[in-house]
Design a protein around this motif. Structure first.
Motif, PDB file in Angstrom:
ATOM      1  N   UNK A   1       0.835  -1.202   0.000  1.00 23.78           N
ATOM      2  CA  UNK A   1       0.000   0.000   0.000  1.00 23.78           C
ATOM      3  C   UNK A   1       0.863   1.242   0.000  1.00 23.78           C
ATOM      4  N   UNK A   2       0.199   2.385   0.228  1.00 25.55           N
ATOM      5  CA  UNK A   2       0.841   3.692   0.051  1.00 25.55           C
ATOM      6  C   UNK A   2       2.073   3.905   0.928  1.00 25.55           C
ATOM      7  N   UNK A   3       2.098   3.304   2.121  1.00 26.23           N
ATOM      8  CA  UNK A   3       3.199   3.580   3.050  1.00 26.23           C
ATOM      9  C   UNK A   3       4.374   2.624   2.898  1.00 26.23           C
ATOM     10  N   UNK A   4       4.269   1.684   1.967  1.00 23.82           N
ATOM     11  CA  UNK A   4       5.328   0.668   1.835  1.00 23.82           C
ATOM     12  C   UNK A   4       6.673   1.302   1.505  1.00 23.82           C
ATOM     13  N   UNK A   5       6.642   2.341   0.666  1.00 24.77           N
ATOM     14  CA  UNK A   5       7.910   2.955   0.266  1.00 24.77           C
ATOM     15  C   UNK A   5       8.609   3.653   1.432  1.00 24.77           C
ATOM     16  N   UNK A   6       7.826   4.323   2.306  1.00 22.78           N
ATOM     17  CA  UNK A   6       8.472   5.001   3.433  1.00 22.78           C
ATOM     18  C   UNK A   6       9.011   3.978   4.436  1.00 22.78           C
ATOM     19  N   UNK A   7       8.301   2.858   4.577  1.00 24.08           N
ATOM     20  CA  UNK A   7       8.817   1.785   5.437  1.00 24.08           C
ATOM     21  C   UNK A   7      10.136   1.239   4.865  1.00 24.08           C
ATOM     22  N   UNK A   8      10.141   1.018   3.557  1.00 18.61           N
ATOM     23  CA  UNK A   8      11.355   0.510   2.902  1.00 18.61           C
ATOM     24  C   UNK A   8      12.514   1.497   3.078  1.00 18.61           C
ATOM     25  N   UNK A   9      12.199   2.798   2.969  1.00 15.74           N
ATOM     26  CA  UNK A   9      13.248   3.818   3.118  1.00 15.74           C
ATOM     27  C   UNK A   9      13.831   3.788   4.534  1.00 15.74           C
ATOM     28  N   UNK A  10      12.956   3.627   5.553  1.00 18.32           N
ATOM     29  CA  UNK A  10      13.447   3.506   6.943  1.00 18.32           C
ATOM     30  C   UNK A  10      14.418   2.342   7.061  1.00 18.32           C
ATOM     31  N   UNK A  11      14.011   1.191   6.469  1.00 26.56           N
ATOM     32  CA  UNK A  11      14.856  -0.010   6.552  1.00 26.56           C
ATOM     33  C   UNK A  11      16.179   0.208   5.831  1.00 26.56           C
ATOM     34  N   UNK A  12      16.120   0.877   4.679  1.00 24.61           N
ATOM     35  CA  UNK A  12      17.348   1.117   3.900  1.00 24.61           C
ATOM     36  C   UNK A  12      18.341   1.979   4.683  1.00 24.61           C
ATOM     37  N   UNK A  13      17.838   2.822   5.597  1.00 23.53           N
ATOM     38  CA  UNK A  13      18.721   3.637   6.424  1.00 23.53           C
ATOM     39  C   UNK A  13      19.428   2.837   7.512  1.00 23.53           C
ATOM     40  N   UNK A  14      18.917   1.633   7.791  1.00 25.14           N
ATOM     41  CA  UNK A  14      19.453   0.830   8.905  1.00 25.14           C
ATOM     42  C   UNK A  14      20.193  -0.418   8.447  1.00 25.14           C
ATOM     43  N   UNK A  15      19.859  -0.882   7.228  1.00 24.39           N
ATOM     44  CA  UNK A  15      20.397  -2.167   6.756  1.00 24.39           C
ATOM     45  C   UNK A  15      21.134  -1.974   5.435  1.00 24.39           C
ATOM     46  N   UNK A  16      22.137  -2.816   5.203  1.00 20.59           N
ATOM     47  CA  UNK A  16      22.926  -2.720   3.974  1.00 20.59           C
ATOM     48  C   UNK A  16      22.168  -3.192   2.745  1.00 20.59           C
ATOM     49  N   UNK A  17      21.172  -4.080   2.943  1.00 21.35           N
ATOM     50  CA  UNK A  17      20.488  -4.690   1.803  1.00 21.35           C
ATOM     51  C   UNK A  17      19.028  -4.914   2.157  1.00 21.35           C
ATOM     52  N   UNK A  18      18.130  -4.311   1.404  1.00 24.96           N
ATOM     53  CA  UNK A  18      16.689  -4.432   1.680  1.00 24.96           C
ATOM     54  C   UNK A  18      15.972  -4.827   0.401  1.00 24.96           C
ATOM     55  N   UNK A  19      15.139  -5.849   0.482  1.00 28.14           N
ATOM     56  CA  UNK A  19      14.332  -6.195  -0.695  1.00 28.14           C
ATOM     57  C   UNK A  19      12.924  -6.590  -0.278  1.00 28.14           C
ATOM     58  N   UNK A  20      12.004  -6.483  -1.240  1.00 31.24           N
ATOM     59  CA  UNK A  20      10.622  -6.870  -1.013  1.00 31.24           C
ATOM     60  C   UNK A  20      10.402  -8.212  -1.702  1.00 31.24           C
ATOM     61  N   UNK A  21       9.776  -9.147  -0.983  1.00 34.19           N
ATOM     62  CA  UNK A  21       9.598 -10.505  -1.499  1.00 34.19           C
ATOM     63  C   UNK A  21       8.124 -10.898  -1.529  1.00 34.19           C
ATOM     64  N   UNK A  22       7.757 -11.677  -2.529  1.00 35.26           N
ATOM     65  CA  UNK A  22       6.436 -12.318  -2.568  1.00 35.26           C
ATOM     66  C   UNK A  22       6.699 -13.807  -2.760  1.00 35.26           C
ATOM     67  N   UNK A  23       6.715 -14.584  -1.657  1.00 35.41           N
ATOM     68  CA  UNK A  23       7.011 -16.015  -1.810  1.00 35.41           C
ATOM     69  C   UNK A  23       5.955 -16.706  -2.678  1.00 35.41           C
ATOM     70  N   UNK A  24       6.370 -17.731  -3.424  1.00 35.69           N
ATOM     71  CA  UNK A  24       5.418 -18.505  -4.233  1.00 35.69           C
ATOM     72  C   UNK A  24       4.306 -19.083  -3.352  1.00 35.69           C
ATOM     73  N   UNK A  25       4.660 -19.396  -2.103  1.00 34.04           N
ATOM     74  CA  UNK A  25       3.682 -19.999  -1.193  1.00 34.04           C
ATOM     75  C   UNK A  25       2.662 -18.980  -0.669  1.00 34.04           C
ATOM     76  N   UNK A  26       2.853 -17.693  -0.977  1.00 29.42           N
ATOM     77  CA  UNK A  26       1.885 -16.664  -0.546  1.00 29.42           C
ATOM     78  C   UNK A  26       0.794 -16.533  -1.600  1.00 29.42           C
ATOM     79  N   UNK A  27      -0.459 -16.487  -1.168  1.00 32.05           N
ATOM     80  CA  UNK A  27      -1.582 -16.423  -2.123  1.00 32.05           C
ATOM     81  C   UNK A  27      -1.430 -15.233  -3.061  1.00 32.05           C
TER      82      UNK A  27
END
Ligand code: SAM
Length: 192
Positions: free
Chosen positions: A148-174
């Motif tokens: 949703x709309x806030x996903x990018x700001x959450x990702x940006x917070x994580x990118x400030x704390x971690x060397x590598x951040x990615x978004x995943x959609x596992x095959x096992x997720x509907x």
């Protein structure tokens, strides 16, 4: 013989990224009924199944009751976003630190997609607070979110704390669900 099919999402992610190593300390937020914890116990050897390998630690937290599991310590009926729970958790981790924080937490869905999205993002922000207290440098955070709309700001917070951040959609997720996971690796401890 996993307690829930959600185990396959974590197995899939861990097979790809090898987050859970023997000897690691792992926190599992939103652990009930315990399938992710079952995976974590196997992979970090916290039940001591392989005496040749270092023995890890798994601590699970849920608002609900989590049936006992050999190799895991559970804080049932606890809110993982609560500061008192987080303090209690630190006491259960060796040296008060974790290699990996997992979260498959989700609020009860109201059916209003934006509202549910915002609620879950707020829960993810409290996991970021927990990461700052508990994660070892180099550690990882895997957390569920609803897109949703806030996903990018959450990702940006994580990118400030971690060397590598990615978004995943596992095959096992509907496919028809908004569920995704952020995998943030290589935690950089802030300079104090
Ligand atoms: N990963 C689990 C497994 O494999 O067995 C399934 C987790 S289920 C999808 C989501 C869980 O998050 C629910 O059991 C719910 O009670 C829990 N939850 C929601 N909000 C929470 C909170 N604030 N603190 C702890 N657990 C929470």
């Amino acid at each position: 013989n996993f307690r829930c099919r959600s185990a396959f999402k974590l197995l899939e992610i861990d097979d790809q990224f090898r987050l859970l190593q023997p000897g690691h300390s792992v926190v599992d937020c939103g652990a009930a009924p315990g399938a992710w914890s079952q995976v974590a116990v196997q992979r970090v050897n916290s039940a001591g199944t392989d005496p040749e390998l270092p023995r890890g630690t798994v601590v699970g937290i849920d608002l609900l009751h989590i049936p006992p599991l050999d190799g895991a310590h559970f804080l049932s009926c606890h809110d993982a976003t609560d500061a008192a729970t987080q303090a209690r958790l630190l006491e259960l981790l060796p040296a008060g630190r974790a290699h990996v924080i997992l979260s498959d937490m989700a609020p009860n869905a109201s059916g209003f997609r934006d509202l549910d999205h915002e609620k879950l993002v707020t829960m993810c922000l409290s996991l970021i607070d927990l990461a700052e207290k508990a994660l070892l440098p180099g550690g990882a955070l895997l957390c569920k979110y609803w897109d949703g709309a806030l996903a990018h700001s959450l990702q940006a917070r994580l990118c400030g704390m971690f060397g590598n951040v990615r978004s995943l959609k596992p095959d096992a997720s509907r496919k028809d669900s908004a569920e995704r996971y952020f995998l943030a690796r290589v935690y950089r401890e802030p300079a104090r």
